[in-house]
Design a protein around this motif. Structure first.
Motif, PDB file in Angstrom:
ATOM      1  N   ASN A  17      -2.310 -35.112 -32.266  1.00  0.00           N
ATOM      2  CA  ASN A  17      -3.024 -35.710 -33.668  1.00  0.00           C
ATOM      3  C   ASN A  17      -4.314 -36.436 -33.027  1.00  0.00           C
ATOM      4  N   ASN A  18      -4.645 -36.140 -31.912  1.00  0.00           N
ATOM      5  CA  ASN A  18      -6.199 -36.423 -31.504  1.00  0.00           C
ATOM      6  C   ASN A  18      -6.192 -37.550 -30.923  1.00  0.00           C
ATOM      7  N   ILE A  19      -5.114 -38.339 -30.393  1.00  0.00           N
ATOM      8  CA  ILE A  19      -5.167 -39.918 -29.836  1.00  0.00           C
ATOM      9  C   ILE A  19      -5.469 -39.860 -28.667  1.00  0.00           C
ATOM     10  N   GLU A  20      -6.568 -40.507 -28.310  1.00  0.00           N
ATOM     11  CA  GLU A  20      -7.075 -40.313 -26.729  1.00  0.00           C
ATOM     12  C   GLU A  20      -6.212 -40.950 -25.769  1.00  0.00           C
ATOM     13  N   CYS A  21      -5.647 -40.010 -24.889  1.00  0.00           N
ATOM     14  CA  CYS A  21      -4.728 -40.562 -23.762  1.00  0.00           C
ATOM     15  C   CYS A  21      -5.618 -40.394 -22.488  1.00  0.00           C
ATOM     16  N   LEU A  22      -5.322 -41.496 -21.802  1.00  0.00           N
ATOM     17  CA  LEU A  22      -6.361 -41.561 -20.621  1.00  0.00           C
ATOM     18  C   LEU A  22      -5.658 -40.906 -19.448  1.00  0.00           C
ATOM     19  N   SER A  23      -4.180 -40.429 -19.522  1.00  0.00           N
ATOM     20  CA  SER A  23      -3.545 -39.737 -18.873  1.00  0.00           C
ATOM     21  C   SER A  23      -2.382 -39.140 -19.362  1.00  0.00           C
ATOM     22  N   TYR A  42      -1.259 -44.429 -20.515  1.00  0.00           N
ATOM     23  CA  TYR A  42      -2.490 -45.247 -21.327  1.00  0.00           C
ATOM     24  C   TYR A  42      -3.003 -44.293 -22.498  1.00  0.00           C
ATOM     25  N   PHE A  43      -3.312 -45.159 -23.479  1.00  0.00           N
ATOM     26  CA  PHE A  43      -4.113 -44.291 -24.659  1.00  0.00           C
ATOM     27  C   PHE A  43      -4.924 -45.745 -25.308  1.00  0.00           C
ATOM     28  N   LYS A  44      -5.785 -45.111 -26.182  1.00  0.00           N
ATOM     29  CA  LYS A  44      -6.773 -46.050 -26.799  1.00  0.00           C
ATOM     30  C   LYS A  44      -6.240 -45.739 -28.332  1.00  0.00           C
ATOM     31  N   ASP A  45      -6.332 -47.046 -28.948  1.00  0.00           N
ATOM     32  CA  ASP A  45      -6.149 -47.304 -30.429  1.00  0.00           C
ATOM     33  C   ASP A  45      -7.613 -46.875 -31.312  1.00  0.00           C
ATOM     34  N   PRO A  46      -7.278 -46.934 -32.616  1.00  0.00           N
ATOM     35  CA  PRO A  46      -8.708 -46.654 -33.177  1.00  0.00           C
ATOM     36  C   PRO A  46      -9.914 -47.395 -33.165  1.00  0.00           C
ATOM     37  N   ASP A  47      -9.917 -48.513 -32.519  1.00  0.00           N
ATOM     38  CA  ASP A  47     -10.945 -49.427 -32.131  1.00  0.00           C
ATOM     39  C   ASP A  47     -11.442 -49.267 -30.492  1.00  0.00           C
TER      40      ASP A  47
END
Length: 72
Positions: A17-23, A42-47
């Protein structure tokens, strides 16, 4: 921090779903420090805020089977 019973599935769903994961999910063993074993990523939310997803080596919310996540 967010907890899950199946971190590998959550990670797969995030990537799909193209959520940015850092690892990818990483294994941690802190039993010597009294904290047990876990897997996390770890991942990033939309903000762009960095959040953590974790699966403990013991059941989360009473779920069965999570002990298998962290056996090595």
């Amino acid at each position: 921090m967010f907890n899950t019973d199946d971190i590998d599935l959550v990670y797969k769903n995030f990537i799909e779903n193209n959520i940015e994961c850092l690892s990818g999910p990483q294994y941690f063993d802190f039993t010597a420090q009294g904290f047990g074993k876990s897997k996390a990523f770890y991942f990033k939310d939309p903000d762009g805020i960095i959040l953590e997803m974790m699966q403990n080596g013991r059941p989360v919310n009473g779920a069965a089977g999570t002990e298998e996540c962290c056996k090595r």
